[in-house]
Design a protein around this motif. Structure first.
Motif, PDB file in Angstrom:
ATOM      1  N   GLU A 254       0.817  -1.221   0.000  1.00 36.22           N
ATOM      2  CA  GLU A 254       0.000   0.000   0.000  1.00 36.22           C
ATOM      3  C   GLU A 254       0.851   1.270   0.000  1.00 36.22           C
ATOM      4  O   GLU A 254       0.361   2.338  -0.334  1.00 36.22           O
ATOM      5  CB  GLU A 254      -0.910   0.011   1.233  1.00 36.22           C
ATOM      6  CG  GLU A 254      -2.098  -0.918   1.065  1.00 36.22           C
ATOM      7  CD  GLU A 254      -2.811  -1.172   2.388  1.00 36.22           C
ATOM      8  OE1 GLU A 254      -2.322  -0.708   3.435  1.00 36.22           O
ATOM      9  OE2 GLU A 254      -3.865  -1.848   2.345  1.00 36.22           O
ATOM     10  N   SER A 255       2.124   1.128   0.392  1.00 35.45           N
ATOM     11  CA  SER A 255       2.973   2.321   0.502  1.00 35.45           C
ATOM     12  C   SER A 255       3.738   2.647  -0.776  1.00 35.45           C
ATOM     13  O   SER A 255       4.479   3.614  -0.806  1.00 35.45           O
ATOM     14  CB  SER A 255       3.993   2.148   1.627  1.00 35.45           C
ATOM     15  OG  SER A 255       3.358   1.780   2.807  1.00 35.45           O
ATOM     16  N   ILE A 256       3.617   1.777  -1.797  1.00 34.23           N
ATOM     17  CA  ILE A 256       4.422   2.030  -2.999  1.00 34.23           C
ATOM     18  C   ILE A 256       3.536   2.400  -4.180  1.00 34.23           C
ATOM     19  O   ILE A 256       2.319   2.227  -4.131  1.00 34.23           O
ATOM     20  CB  ILE A 256       5.274   0.797  -3.371  1.00 34.23           C
ATOM     21  CG1 ILE A 256       4.376  -0.404  -3.715  1.00 34.23           C
ATOM     22  CG2 ILE A 256       6.243   0.457  -2.259  1.00 34.23           C
ATOM     23  CD1 ILE A 256       5.108  -1.523  -4.388  1.00 34.23           C
ATOM     24  N   ARG A 257       4.191   2.891  -5.254  1.00 30.68           N
ATOM     25  CA  ARG A 257       3.420   3.213  -6.457  1.00 30.68           C
ATOM     26  C   ARG A 257       3.306   1.969  -7.328  1.00 30.68           C
ATOM     27  O   ARG A 257       4.067   1.011  -7.164  1.00 30.68           O
ATOM     28  CB  ARG A 257       4.147   4.311  -7.228  1.00 30.68           C
ATOM     29  CG  ARG A 257       3.991   5.679  -6.594  1.00 30.68           C
ATOM     30  CD  ARG A 257       4.548   6.705  -7.513  1.00 30.68           C
ATOM     31  NE  ARG A 257       5.775   6.160  -8.145  1.00 30.68           N
ATOM     32  CZ  ARG A 257       6.708   6.899  -8.707  1.00 30.68           C
ATOM     33  NH1 ARG A 257       6.558   8.193  -8.750  1.00 30.68           N
ATOM     34  NH2 ARG A 257       7.769   6.352  -9.232  1.00 30.68           N
ATOM     35  N   ALA A 258       2.366   2.000  -8.290  1.00 28.87           N
ATOM     36  CA  ALA A 258       2.094   0.817  -9.102  1.00 28.87           C
ATOM     37  C   ALA A 258       3.332   0.347  -9.876  1.00 28.87           C
ATOM     38  O   ALA A 258       3.512  -0.847 -10.086  1.00 28.87           O
ATOM     39  CB  ALA A 258       0.949   1.117 -10.059  1.00 28.87           C
ATOM     40  N   PRO A 283      13.957   8.243  -2.679  1.00 26.05           N
ATOM     41  CA  PRO A 283      14.141   7.041  -1.857  1.00 26.05           C
ATOM     42  C   PRO A 283      14.046   7.333  -0.367  1.00 26.05           C
ATOM     43  O   PRO A 283      13.502   6.521   0.387  1.00 26.05           O
ATOM     44  CB  PRO A 283      15.552   6.573  -2.224  1.00 26.05           C
ATOM     45  CG  PRO A 283      15.858   7.209  -3.530  1.00 26.05           C
ATOM     46  CD  PRO A 283      15.097   8.491  -3.574  1.00 26.05           C
ATOM     47  N   ALA A 284      14.558   8.495   0.074  1.00 27.01           N
ATOM     48  CA  ALA A 284      14.508   8.816   1.507  1.00 27.01           C
ATOM     49  C   ALA A 284      13.062   9.025   1.944  1.00 27.01           C
ATOM     50  O   ALA A 284      12.651   8.564   3.011  1.00 27.01           O
ATOM     51  CB  ALA A 284      15.338  10.063   1.789  1.00 27.01           C
ATOM     52  N   VAL A 285      12.278   9.692   1.077  1.00 32.31           N
ATOM     53  CA  VAL A 285      10.870   9.933   1.413  1.00 32.31           C
ATOM     54  C   VAL A 285      10.142   8.590   1.525  1.00 32.31           C
ATOM     55  O   VAL A 285       9.391   8.329   2.465  1.00 32.31           O
ATOM     56  CB  VAL A 285      10.213  10.837   0.334  1.00 32.31           C
ATOM     57  CG1 VAL A 285       8.714  10.922   0.536  1.00 32.31           C
ATOM     58  CG2 VAL A 285      10.857  12.215   0.360  1.00 32.31           C
ATOM     59  N   MET A 286      10.422   7.741   0.547  1.00 33.52           N
ATOM     60  CA  MET A 286       9.784   6.418   0.549  1.00 33.52           C
ATOM     61  C   MET A 286      10.203   5.622   1.785  1.00 33.52           C
ATOM     62  O   MET A 286       9.359   5.036   2.484  1.00 33.52           O
ATOM     63  CB  MET A 286      10.198   5.680  -0.732  1.00 33.52           C
ATOM     64  CG  MET A 286      10.088   4.187  -0.656  1.00 33.52           C
ATOM     65  SD  MET A 286       8.506   3.597  -1.198  1.00 33.52           S
ATOM     66  CE  MET A 286       8.907   3.204  -2.876  1.00 33.52           C
ATOM     67  N   ALA A 287      11.526   5.605   2.088  1.00 31.35           N
ATOM     68  CA  ALA A 287      12.028   4.830   3.229  1.00 31.35           C
ATOM     69  C   ALA A 287      11.401   5.340   4.526  1.00 31.35           C
ATOM     70  O   ALA A 287      10.983   4.558   5.373  1.00 31.35           O
ATOM     71  CB  ALA A 287      13.547   4.915   3.292  1.00 31.35           C
ATOM     72  N   ASP A 288      11.297   6.641   4.630  1.00 32.06           N
ATOM     73  CA  ASP A 288      10.716   7.229   5.829  1.00 32.06           C
ATOM     74  C   ASP A 288       9.257   6.786   5.983  1.00 32.06           C
ATOM     75  O   ASP A 288       8.795   6.424   7.068  1.00 32.06           O
ATOM     76  CB  ASP A 288      10.808   8.759   5.708  1.00 32.06           C
ATOM     77  CG  ASP A 288      10.410   9.429   7.001  1.00 32.06           C
ATOM     78  OD1 ASP A 288      10.988   9.052   8.030  1.00 32.06           O
ATOM     79  OD2 ASP A 288       9.510  10.289   6.977  1.00 32.06           O
ATOM     80  N   ARG A 289       8.558   6.779   4.826  1.00 28.84           N
ATOM     81  CA  ARG A 289       7.150   6.361   4.854  1.00 28.84           C
ATOM     82  C   ARG A 289       7.035   4.901   5.300  1.00 28.84           C
ATOM     83  O   ARG A 289       6.183   4.540   6.110  1.00 28.84           O
ATOM     84  CB  ARG A 289       6.571   6.540   3.441  1.00 28.84           C
ATOM     85  CG  ARG A 289       5.075   6.477   3.407  1.00 28.84           C
ATOM     86  CD  ARG A 289       4.502   7.022   2.128  1.00 28.84           C
ATOM     87  NE  ARG A 289       4.951   6.297   0.964  1.00 28.84           N
ATOM     88  CZ  ARG A 289       5.426   6.855  -0.147  1.00 28.84           C
ATOM     89  NH1 ARG A 289       5.552   8.166  -0.224  1.00 28.84           N
ATOM     90  NH2 ARG A 289       5.798   6.130  -1.174  1.00 28.84           N
ATOM     91  N   LEU A 290       7.941   4.057   4.783  1.00 32.76           N
ATOM     92  CA  LEU A 290       7.883   2.630   5.117  1.00 32.76           C
ATOM     93  C   LEU A 290       8.209   2.408   6.592  1.00 32.76           C
ATOM     94  O   LEU A 290       7.535   1.616   7.265  1.00 32.76           O
ATOM     95  CB  LEU A 290       8.879   1.847   4.250  1.00 32.76           C
ATOM     96  CG  LEU A 290       8.616   1.873   2.741  1.00 32.76           C
ATOM     97  CD1 LEU A 290       9.765   1.207   1.987  1.00 32.76           C
ATOM     98  CD2 LEU A 290       7.311   1.173   2.403  1.00 32.76           C
ATOM     99  N   VAL A 291       9.229   3.110   7.097  1.00 28.36           N
ATOM    100  CA  VAL A 291       9.602   2.959   8.515  1.00 28.36           C
ATOM    101  C   VAL A 291       8.391   3.303   9.388  1.00 28.36           C
ATOM    102  O   VAL A 291       8.042   2.570  10.320  1.00 28.36           O
ATOM    103  CB  VAL A 291      10.817   3.856   8.861  1.00 28.36           C
ATOM    104  CG1 VAL A 291      10.987   3.984  10.365  1.00 28.36           C
ATOM    105  CG2 VAL A 291      12.090   3.295   8.240  1.00 28.36           C
ATOM    106  N   LYS A 292       7.706   4.404   9.019  1.00 28.35           N
ATOM    107  CA  LYS A 292       6.547   4.821   9.824  1.00 28.35           C
ATOM    108  C   LYS A 292       5.397   3.825   9.700  1.00 28.35           C
ATOM    109  O   LYS A 292       4.718   3.512  10.680  1.00 28.35           O
ATOM    110  CB  LYS A 292       6.088   6.212   9.385  1.00 28.35           C
ATOM    111  CG  LYS A 292       7.056   7.280   9.871  1.00 28.35           C
ATOM    112  CD  LYS A 292       6.543   8.663   9.580  1.00 28.35           C
ATOM    113  CE  LYS A 292       7.519   9.699  10.119  1.00 28.35           C
ATOM    114  NZ  LYS A 292       7.794  10.754   9.146  1.00 28.35           N
ATOM    115  N   ALA A 293       5.194   3.312   8.468  1.00 25.53           N
ATOM    116  CA  ALA A 293       4.069   2.382   8.243  1.00 25.53           C
ATOM    117  C   ALA A 293       4.249   1.113   9.080  1.00 25.53           C
ATOM    118  O   ALA A 293       3.293   0.603   9.662  1.00 25.53           O
ATOM    119  CB  ALA A 293       3.959   2.027   6.764  1.00 25.53           C
ATOM    120  N   ILE A 294       5.486   0.618   9.163  1.00 24.42           N
ATOM    121  CA  ILE A 294       5.713  -0.643   9.886  1.00 24.42           C
ATOM    122  C   ILE A 294       5.747  -0.410  11.402  1.00 24.42           C
ATOM    123  O   ILE A 294       5.477  -1.317  12.179  1.00 24.42           O
ATOM    124  CB  ILE A 294       7.010  -1.332   9.384  1.00 24.42           C
ATOM    125  CG1 ILE A 294       6.925  -1.596   7.873  1.00 24.42           C
ATOM    126  CG2 ILE A 294       7.281  -2.638  10.114  1.00 24.42           C
ATOM    127  CD1 ILE A 294       5.764  -2.430   7.415  1.00 24.42           C
TER     128      ILE A 294
END
Ligand code: C2E
Ligand code: CA
Ligand code: CA
Length: 625
Positions: A254-258, A283-294
């Motif tokens: 859910e956190s990534i683009r298609a 990549p940093a924005v994405m990684a930050d989002r993933l860290v928060k999501a998990i």
């Protein structure tokens, strides 16, 4: 119908077996019927004709029944226009049988197969019909509802009403195709989470790099490892852990683009390919989002579970130009994220790679060291606090590297643990220390450190007992020092191993006490013989009243549980005097003796206790002054 089936055998399936023969008969039936002349001849002839017509009609009906009884679709066409079709064909395409007659084959074919059909018809026009027995052709038909139906077709030419026609047998292969799809999916996806697996990840990464190369842009590889997953697995069981992994997979997806790919590479390892990076911060924005999501809590079967994730990021082409290089670089960065406490992300830096290389060299050298006697044990006295008599020694491993000189166990033990060498190393330490201690006076004990990884060997207890038997050291002269880390891993097995060892008379010490998370709970789980208070508390005691009260509390706890308490890292006479005053049982530290080579130990035994006492830099009495 029944009669037809009876004459052909009990199993309707057999009808489709001799399809070529059946088609010939069928064609003949249709043809004769339709070619039958009609004229106004003599009545007798007419009657005969009617009779023969009736016979033919009956025959046609039989053949039609026969055709309809087959599981395969049958179509007869000329130049692409349908002349006849059976019910199975009507069922496959979802049209009423009568509406099929007169239709153009292109109407019945999915657009994706039109080129194929056109080529077939053109070849037929040139008289190039495929021979019987040629491999079947796979095309897609168009169902009345618009969906595509994959079918396999066999076709042959036969005489039919004033000329040749094509009879096409159509087999519905939807089930087979679905099975093929499932197998293909299984080969490329992880069964638990349905995410792409390592194979598909590698393919996609290859494609992404190829596209980025052409477009001159960047691809990011993010390697993820869950924090605190193992305790969930250990404490809550594999079903909950599996469900947790599924939910993690969902959050990642859910956190990534298609266009991006998320894959599961191992137990709790995931990886992501981020493409179409338009901004360097992507990549940093994405990684930050993933860290928060998990980091958001998971709720599984009523359990409130909090884990986290660490992420390492590598970029194409700056950090690597092959998939393997990129994943390795991202893994190195991940390692860095983990060692800085988890719940965060790190970009790969080339300096990390140097470290990685250095680690690899060190690992190679350590294997060598095991074989070439570069390892030795030093022994540090364990002293009775009150009497200051030496009760025995702790064996501490030393590595004299031929080029680098001495390397601290604090540096190479973790490396040995990571690469599995700790099993051999640990066995060597046990055998060597027990052999040497067997030559000491009968009342002196030897303390040996065990790594948590060594407890993964199911026969660890047997190994240790065998070493005692082999070296002749009495079990009650051996103390095994373990850390809380041992008790976190696979608790049941560890407790079973410790119980066997303890029953054999071996003493078990809890080392580095106070540095873990929940020390007290471990004291309840296993009846330890000794607690060793970590030297960080002893060191801080003089400056920090909190440390002093912790040490005091541990000494009191040991007394109430009848567990011997040893203070580690005693360096000053003030510390020793204070410990004596608090009734601490034993002490160890530079003040009482530094780790020394085997040869010097004999001198320690040779000394009478009084002399050992005067040898100490500061006597307790003096310290108390
Ligand atoms: P440890 O088990 O806590 O061992 C005590 C460490 O503290 C030793 O470090 C010792 O030299 C040091 N030490 C002793 N007294 C003092 C003092 O007064 N002040 C200070 N600052 N340090 C003192 P060493 O020998 O470098 O070992 C470090 C760690 O490496 C050990 O900590 C132990 O965890 C591990 N280790 C050493 N040998 C082995 C081994 O054979 N097997 C395993 N698995 N681990 C080992
Ligand atoms: Ca120790
Ligand atoms: Ca220790």
């Amino acid at each position: 119908m029944l009669r037809v089936l009876e004459t052909l055998g009990e199993h309707p399936i057999q009808l489709s077996v001799g399809l070529a023969g059946l088609l010939a008969l069928l064609g003949l039936g249709f043809a004769v019927l339709r070619l039958l002349p009609r004229s106004a001849r003599a009545a007798a002839e007419a009657a005969e004709l009617r009779e023969s017509e009736a016979r033919l009609r009956a025959s046609e009906a039989r053949f039609r029944q026969l055709a309809d009884a087959t599981f395969e679709g049958l179509v007869i066409h000329r130049d692409g226009i349908v002349i006849d079709a059976n019910t199975a064909m009507a069922a496959i395409v979802g049209w009423p049988q009568e509406l099929l007659i007169g239709r153009n084959l292109f109407d019945l074919c999915a657009t994706s197969s039109h080129d194929q059909l056109r080529a077939q018809l053109a070849a037929l026009g040139r008289g190039e019909a495929p021979a019987i027995g040629d491999p079947p052709i796979e095309i897609n038909l168009r169902h009345a509802d618009g969906s595509a139906i994959p079918v396999e077709i066999h076709a042959r030419t036969m005489p039919f009403e004033n000329g040749d026609a094509r009879v096409v047998a159509v087999r519905d292969i939807r089930e087979r195709k679905a099975a093929e799809q499932r197998i293909l999916h299984m080969a490329h996806h992880d069964a638990l989470t349905s995410l792409p697996n390592r194979n598909l990840f590698r393919d996609r990464l290859g494609q992404a790099m190829e596209r980025a190369k052409r477009g001159g842009n960047t691809v990011a590889v993010l390697c993820l490892d869950l924090d605190r997953f193992k305790p969930v697995n250990d404490l809550l069981g594999p079903e909950i852990a599996d469900e947790l992994l599924r939910q993690v997979a969902l959050r990642l997806t859910e956190s990534i683009r298609a266009d991006d790919t998320v894959a599961r590479l191992g137990a709790d390892e995931f990886a992501l390919i981020q493409v179409g990076l338009s901004h360097p911060d992507g990549p940093a924005v994405m990684a930050d989002r993933l860290v928060k999501a998990i980091a958001e809590p998971f709720c599984i079967c009523g359990h409130h579970i909090v884990i986290g994730t660490s992420i390492g990021i590598a970029l194409y082409p700056s950090d690597g130009i092959s998939g393997d290089e990129l994943v390795r670089a991202a893994d190195t960065a991940l390692h860095r994220a983990k060692t800085s406490g988890g719940g965060t992300f790190r970009f790969f830096e080339s300096e990390m790679d140097l470290r990685l290389q250095e680690r690899r060299h060190l690992e190679r050298d350590l294997r060598q060291a095991l074989m070439t006697e570069q390892l030795e044990l030093h022994y540090q006295p364990l002293v009775d606090c009150d009497q200051l008599t030496v009760l025995g020694c702790e064996a501490l491993l030393r590595w004299r590297h031929p080029e680098r000189g001495p390397i601290s166990p604090a540096d190479f033990i973790p490396l040995a643990e990571e690469c599995g060498l700790i099993m051999q190393l640990g066995a060597w330490v046990l055998r060597t220390a027990c052999r040497e201690a067997a030559g000491w006076p009968d009342d002196k004990i030897v303390a040996i450190n065990l790594s948590p990884i060594q407890f993964r060997q199911s026969d660890l207890a047997e190994q240790i007992l065998a070493i005692l038997a082999e070296t002749g050291l009495a079990p009650n002269r051996l103390e095994l020092e373990i850390t809380e880390g041992v008790l976190i891993e696979d608790t049941e097995r560890t407790l079973a191993t410790l119980t066997i060892l303890k029953k054999a008379g071996i003493h078990i010490s809890l080392d580095d006490f106070g540095t873990g998370f929940s020390s007290l709970s471990y004291l309840q789980r296993f009846p330890f013989d000794k607690i060793k208070i970590d030297r960080s508390f002893i060191w801080a005691m003089e400056k920090n009243p909190d440390s002093m009260s912790i040490v005091r509390a541990v000494i009191a706890l040991g007394r109430s549980l009848r567990i011997t308490v040893t203070a580690e890292g005693v360096e000053t006479s003030t510390q020793l005097a204070w410990l004596q005053n608090e009734d601490c049982d034993q002490a160890q530290g530079y003040l009482l003796g530094k780790p020394m080579p085997r040869a010097d130990i004999a001198k320690l035994w040779a000394m009478p206790p009084q002399r050992a006492q005067t040898e100490l830099p500061l006597s307790p009495a003096k310290a108390a002054e």
